[in-house]
Each structure stands twice: as C-alpha cells, then as structure tokens.
Write a protein that holds these residues in place. Sequence first.
Motif, short mmCIF file in Angstrom:
data_model
loop_
_atom_site.label_atom_id
_atom_site.label_comp_id
_atom_site.label_asym_id
_atom_site.label_seq_id
_atom_site.Cartn_x
_atom_site.Cartn_y
_atom_site.Cartn_z
N THR A 47 55.33 -7.20 27.22
CA THR A 47 54.88 -8.06 26.13
C THR A 47 53.99 -7.29 25.18
O THR A 47 54.13 -7.41 23.95
CB THR A 47 54.12 -9.28 26.70
N GLU A 48 53.07 -6.50 25.71
CA GLU A 48 52.18 -5.71 24.86
C GLU A 48 52.96 -4.67 24.06
O GLU A 48 52.62 -4.38 22.92
CB GLU A 48 51.11 -5.02 25.70
N SER A 49 53.98 -4.11 24.66
CA SER A 49 54.71 -3.04 23.98
C SER A 49 55.52 -3.54 22.79
O SER A 49 55.84 -2.77 21.89
CB SER A 49 55.62 -2.30 24.96
N GLN A 54 49.70 -9.17 14.62
CA GLN A 54 49.11 -10.51 14.66
C GLN A 54 48.98 -11.01 16.10
O GLN A 54 47.96 -11.59 16.47
CB GLN A 54 49.95 -11.50 13.84
N GLU A 55 50.00 -10.76 16.90
CA GLU A 55 49.94 -11.18 18.30
C GLU A 55 48.85 -10.44 19.07
O GLU A 55 48.13 -11.03 19.88
CB GLU A 55 51.30 -10.97 18.98
N ILE A 56 48.71 -9.16 18.79
CA ILE A 56 47.64 -8.36 19.42
C ILE A 56 46.28 -8.91 19.01
O ILE A 56 45.40 -9.10 19.86
CB ILE A 56 47.78 -6.87 19.05
N TYR A 57 46.12 -9.21 17.74
CA TYR A 57 44.87 -9.77 17.24
C TYR A 57 44.58 -11.10 17.94
O TYR A 57 43.45 -11.36 18.38
CB TYR A 57 44.95 -9.97 15.72
N GLU A 62 41.59 -14.42 21.84
CA GLU A 62 41.58 -15.27 23.04
C GLU A 62 40.69 -14.67 24.13
O GLU A 62 39.95 -15.38 24.81
CB GLU A 62 43.00 -15.45 23.58
N GLU A 63 40.77 -13.36 24.29
CA GLU A 63 39.94 -12.67 25.29
C GLU A 63 38.46 -12.80 24.94
O GLU A 63 37.62 -13.05 25.81
CB GLU A 63 40.35 -11.21 25.40
N LEU A 64 38.12 -12.64 23.67
CA LEU A 64 36.73 -12.81 23.24
C LEU A 64 36.25 -14.24 23.49
O LEU A 64 35.12 -14.46 23.95
CB LEU A 64 36.58 -12.44 21.77
#
Length: 83
Positions: A47-49, A54-57, A62-64
């Motif tokens: 998924t990350e690759s 925008q998805e990474i952002y 969400e993590e923050l």
Amino acid sequence: MPGAVDKTTRALKEKQVLTDAEQLAALRVQESTRETIALSQRVAQVTESVATEQEIYNQQLEELDRLKPYLSALRRMSVRLRN
C-alpha cells in the motif's frame, strides 16, 4: 484399590491429553497470529509503495491525530517536572 488406581491413572492421562490438545491449539493460534502480522505488514508495504502524495499525507495526518493524546500528556508531564 486397583480400580481407584486405574481411575486415577486414566484421569491423569486424560488431563495430559487435554493439556496436549490445549498446547496444540495455543501453537496454532501463535502461528496464525504470526502469519496475520506478516500479511498485514506485507499489505502495508504494498500500500505504501503505490500510495499517492495525498494518501501519504493523509496517513501521516491520521498518525499525528492518533498520537495527539500522548503528546499532550507528555507536554503536561514536562511542565510539571519544570515546576
């Protein structure tokens, strides 16, 4: 008396068999859990690759948000320690 000994011996063997079955079940759960974790990690990698910027952002945001309560608690603790 031999009947009582036989019953006791039989009960101990049944308990041992049950214990073995429980151990086998626990090992199966452990193996399944490891496989599930490995699969989850692999899905996250894939998924990350292929994620867009925008998805990474969004993931980072969400993590923050997930970490905010911990950061607030740490900030309050550091203020108390300074005083």
